[in-house]
Motif scaffolding. Sequence first.
Motif, PDB file in Angstrom:
ATOM      1  N   TYR A 132       0.844  -1.208   0.000  1.00 40.65           N
ATOM      2  CA  TYR A 132       0.000   0.000   0.000  1.00 40.65           C
ATOM      3  C   TYR A 132       0.875   1.253   0.000  1.00 40.65           C
ATOM      4  O   TYR A 132       0.657   2.180  -0.782  1.00 40.65           O
ATOM      5  CB  TYR A 132      -0.918  -0.015   1.227  1.00 40.65           C
ATOM      6  N   ASP A 149      -5.395   6.596  14.649  1.00 49.12           N
ATOM      7  CA  ASP A 149      -6.127   5.545  13.926  1.00 49.12           C
ATOM      8  C   ASP A 149      -6.790   4.645  14.963  1.00 49.12           C
ATOM      9  O   ASP A 149      -6.220   4.398  16.026  1.00 49.12           O
ATOM     10  CB  ASP A 149      -5.181   4.716  13.052  1.00 49.12           C
ATOM     11  N   PHE A 158      -6.825   9.286  10.554  1.00 52.45           N
ATOM     12  CA  PHE A 158      -6.905   8.082   9.700  1.00 52.45           C
ATOM     13  C   PHE A 158      -5.496   7.692   9.239  1.00 52.45           C
ATOM     14  O   PHE A 158      -5.261   7.421   8.057  1.00 52.45           O
ATOM     15  CB  PHE A 158      -7.772   8.344   8.460  1.00 52.45           C
TER      16      PHE A 158
END
Length: 258
Positions: A7, A63, A40
């Motif tokens: 990612y 988070d 986030f």
Amino acid sequence: MDKHAFYQQAVQCVEAEIDFVTETFQQLRCRPAVSLREDFCGTAQTTCEWVARDSNNLGYAVDFDPLVLQWGEQNNVSRLTPEQQQRIHLINEDVLTVQTAPMDMVLAMNFSYFIFMTRADMRCYFQSVYQSLAGDGVFFLDAFGGYEAAKELTEERVCDGFTYIWEQATFNPINSQMQCYIHFITDEGVRMDQAFSYHWRLWTLPEISELLTESGFAQVDVYWEGTDKKTGEGNDVYTASQQGTADAGWVCYIVAQK
Ligand SMILES: C[S@@+](CC[C@H](N)C(=O)[O-])C[C@H]1O[C@@H](n2cnc3c(N)ncnc32)[C@H](O)[C@@H]1O
């Protein structure tokens, strides 16, 4: 095969993100920002880049998933120097309720705030960010759109050692909710289906801007990407704009000043 490593390589460009927020804050406030909160945050890669940039910088990464924070601690924070590690704080909380010292900058990137499905919930989040900012604090968000954003489609991009696949699996025009996935396939052919799953509402820029204003922000600007004259493609330079282009797919920043 590690989905967070894939990612970070395929999706994030934290250097460009930190360049943009650092320069924009300095332009708007005529002083350098010191404190940054990354909402986030996932693996907190952006906050790590922030604390590594300047020995004055303080970073807070929020988070509610303890596992992704643990990955960030072991793989990103651990690569910082001991002195830099003193200036970063990983916070395992919900962005709606987290309490932090007044921040110069709060970031909500990679469209993560699209998880809020109603105007009421979005306003609640924006109001809590407003409360978290210092008197001259600035809130930075990104957004995506364009006529392909509301389509069901799959796009592939070859990365170093694997292929990144972005799937817009469903889109419901009645409520503007979409289901998206990130899949990976290694060069050896090993599949990681639905490595990441996102249930989002596809918000428009006027909706977001209006909600930020309703939440108290004094000025809200869309920073649109310029065009490279030679290639006709985006040039990675984002400036405050009143007029965008009706592209198939675009990404922009939204800058909300307290
Ligand atoms: C798309 S990832 C974003 C990763 C990173 N910020 C980036 O720019 O690529 C979304 C992250 O938001 C977290 N998240 C979702 N809702 C949250 C909430 N209400 N409070 C805190 N974290 C949340 C998820 O656990 C996930 O790690």
